[in-house]
Scaffold this motif. Structure first.
Motif, mmCIF file in Angstrom:
data_model
loop_
_atom_site.group_PDB
_atom_site.id
_atom_site.type_symbol
_atom_site.label_atom_id
_atom_site.label_comp_id
_atom_site.label_asym_id
_atom_site.label_seq_id
_atom_site.Cartn_x
_atom_site.Cartn_y
_atom_site.Cartn_z
ATOM 1 N N LEU A 174 7.746 4.873 6.080
ATOM 2 C CA LEU A 174 6.398 4.466 5.696
ATOM 3 C C LEU A 174 5.773 3.758 6.887
ATOM 4 C CD1 LEU A 174 4.068 3.659 3.724
ATOM 5 C CD2 LEU A 174 5.494 1.703 3.059
ATOM 6 N N GLU A 175 4.600 4.223 7.291
ATOM 7 C CA GLU A 175 3.870 3.614 8.402
ATOM 8 C C GLU A 175 2.460 3.305 7.939
ATOM 9 O OE1 GLU A 175 5.617 3.114 11.120
ATOM 10 O OE2 GLU A 175 7.261 4.495 10.672
ATOM 11 N N GLN A 176 1.983 2.124 8.241
ATOM 12 C CA GLN A 176 0.585 1.779 8.036
ATOM 13 C C GLN A 176 0.075 1.236 9.356
ATOM 14 O OE1 GLN A 176 0.950 -0.736 4.342
ATOM 15 N NE2 GLN A 176 -0.880 0.452 3.816
ATOM 16 N N LEU A 177 -1.043 1.794 9.834
ATOM 17 C CA LEU A 177 -1.579 1.350 11.100
ATOM 18 C C LEU A 177 -3.077 1.559 11.147
ATOM 19 C CD1 LEU A 177 -1.117 4.015 13.773
ATOM 20 C CD2 LEU A 177 0.201 4.207 11.692
ATOM 21 N N ARG A 178 -3.730 0.714 11.920
ATOM 22 C CA ARG A 178 -5.168 0.863 12.142
ATOM 23 C C ARG A 178 -5.380 2.075 13.032
ATOM 24 N NH1 ARG A 178 -7.944 -1.675 8.469
ATOM 25 N NH2 ARG A 178 -7.286 -3.823 8.183
ATOM 26 N N GLY A 179 -6.316 2.916 12.646
ATOM 27 C CA GLY A 179 -6.614 4.078 13.473
ATOM 28 C C GLY A 179 -6.779 5.317 12.624
ATOM 29 N N THR A 180 -6.891 6.433 13.312
ATOM 30 C CA THR A 180 -7.157 7.707 12.661
ATOM 31 C C THR A 180 -5.869 8.395 12.224
ATOM 32 O OG1 THR A 180 -7.024 8.927 14.735
ATOM 33 C CG2 THR A 180 -9.192 8.018 14.132
ATOM 34 N N ASN A 181 -6.041 9.365 11.335
ATOM 35 C CA ASN A 181 -4.903 10.190 10.926
ATOM 36 C C ASN A 181 -4.315 10.929 12.129
ATOM 37 O OD1 ASN A 181 -5.235 9.400 8.289
ATOM 38 N ND2 ASN A 181 -5.884 11.405 7.528
ATOM 39 N N GLU A 182 -5.184 11.375 13.033
ATOM 40 C CA GLU A 182 -4.723 12.127 14.197
ATOM 41 C C GLU A 182 -3.791 11.274 15.060
ATOM 42 O OE1 GLU A 182 -7.992 11.940 13.247
ATOM 43 O OE2 GLU A 182 -8.092 13.969 12.405
ATOM 44 N N VAL A 192 -5.526 11.111 -3.254
ATOM 45 C CA VAL A 192 -5.413 12.383 -2.549
ATOM 46 C C VAL A 192 -4.786 12.127 -1.186
ATOM 47 C CG1 VAL A 192 -6.664 14.354 -1.599
ATOM 48 C CG2 VAL A 192 -7.381 13.350 -3.780
ATOM 49 N N TRP A 193 -3.734 12.844 -0.900
ATOM 50 C CA TRP A 193 -3.003 12.733 0.365
ATOM 51 C C TRP A 193 -3.088 14.048 1.115
ATOM 52 C CZ3 TRP A 193 0.006 8.413 1.890
ATOM 53 C CH2 TRP A 193 0.060 7.378 0.958
ATOM 54 N N ASN A 194 -3.243 13.987 2.436
ATOM 55 C CA ASN A 194 -3.121 15.170 3.287
ATOM 56 C C ASN A 194 -1.640 15.465 3.449
ATOM 57 O OD1 ASN A 194 -5.938 15.518 3.919
ATOM 58 N ND2 ASN A 194 -5.759 13.672 5.163
ATOM 59 N N ASN A 201 -6.242 8.088 4.962
ATOM 60 C CA ASN A 201 -6.928 7.039 5.700
ATOM 61 C C ASN A 201 -7.984 6.442 4.794
ATOM 62 O OD1 ASN A 201 -9.003 5.779 7.485
ATOM 63 N ND2 ASN A 201 -7.534 6.394 9.049
ATOM 64 N N GLU A 202 -7.942 5.133 4.692
ATOM 65 C CA GLU A 202 -8.916 4.432 3.875
ATOM 66 C C GLU A 202 -9.400 3.218 4.653
ATOM 67 O OE1 GLU A 202 -9.347 3.130 -0.784
ATOM 68 O OE2 GLU A 202 -7.350 3.269 0.077
ATOM 69 N N ASP A 203 -10.701 3.194 4.932
ATOM 70 C CA ASP A 203 -11.319 2.087 5.661
ATOM 71 C C ASP A 203 -10.652 1.811 7.009
ATOM 72 O OD1 ASP A 203 -13.122 1.702 3.552
ATOM 73 O OD2 ASP A 203 -11.712 0.377 2.505
ATOM 74 N N GLY A 204 -10.297 2.880 7.728
ATOM 75 C CA GLY A 204 -9.699 2.730 9.048
ATOM 76 C C GLY A 204 -8.217 2.434 9.059
ATOM 77 N N LEU A 205 -7.586 2.368 7.886
ATOM 78 C CA LEU A 205 -6.145 2.137 7.800
ATOM 79 C C LEU A 205 -5.469 3.437 7.394
ATOM 80 C CD1 LEU A 205 -3.747 0.073 7.798
ATOM 81 C CD2 LEU A 205 -4.092 -0.043 5.311
#
Length: 174
Positions: free
Chosen positions: A101-109, A131-133, A147-151
């Motif tokens: 499990l990773e949570q980080l600020r930034g884009t999905n890419e 909904v998950w990619n 990604n929700e609100d940049g997270l």
């Protein structure tokens, strides 16, 4: 010349067999001794108390830190790290499949580049009302991210999609 000729350079078949048996016995003995001093790799996996890390990290987090409400029987957390802009939790299932499990600020890419290289998008999935990619990677790895609100929250595994979706459904931010 003596009739007691030496067989050096031309050994009898009995000498060859005796030599092979002695060498074989030495090899088997060394293997047995090695097994006595070799530990099972499974017992070397260190576990961590991720719950205490979560309890300490949530008040300091500037985002909704997600963690499972509990782990199924036989699962064990092997790594838990909190940083100002990120959170990581690694666990092994009861069948030794990895779930990260990773949570980080930034884009999905950016998250895919760091944690799911060479994966390909295969659509979306609704898990616990979100909904998950969905991405499929090498060696049967699955990655779910949103990604929700940049997270960006990314969860990847070597286990099945069903195991991954059950894990995601167990995540809570409170």
């Amino acid at each position: 010349m003596s009739s007691n000729a030496s067989s050096r350079g031309n050994p009898a078949i009995g000498d060859i067999i005796r030599s092979v048996v002695v060498i074989g016995a030495v090899v088997v003995a060394l293997y047995g001794i090695g097994q006595l001093f070799t530990s099972d790799p499974e017992t070397n996996v260190k576990t961590v108390d991720y719950v205490s890390v979560v309890e300490q990290a949530r008040p300091a987090a500037t985002f909704a830190l997600a963690a499972p409400t509990g782990l199924p029987q036989g699962w064990r957390a092997t790594s838990a790290r909190f940083q100002e802009n990120g959170w990581h939790l690694g666990v092994l299932t009861d069948t030794d499949d990895y779930v990260g499990l990773e949570q980080l600020r930034g884009t999905n890419e950016r998250a895919v580049d760091r944690f799911a290289q060479d994966s390909k998008s295969v659509g979306t999935a609704d898990v616990a009302g979100q909904v998950w990619n969905v991405r499929s990677g090498p060696d049967g790895r699955w990655t779910y991210l949103r990604n929700e609100d940049g997270l960006t929250t990314l969860v990847n595994t070597s286990a099945s999609r069903a195991v991954l979706e059950d894990y995601i459904a167990s995540l809570s931010t409170s």
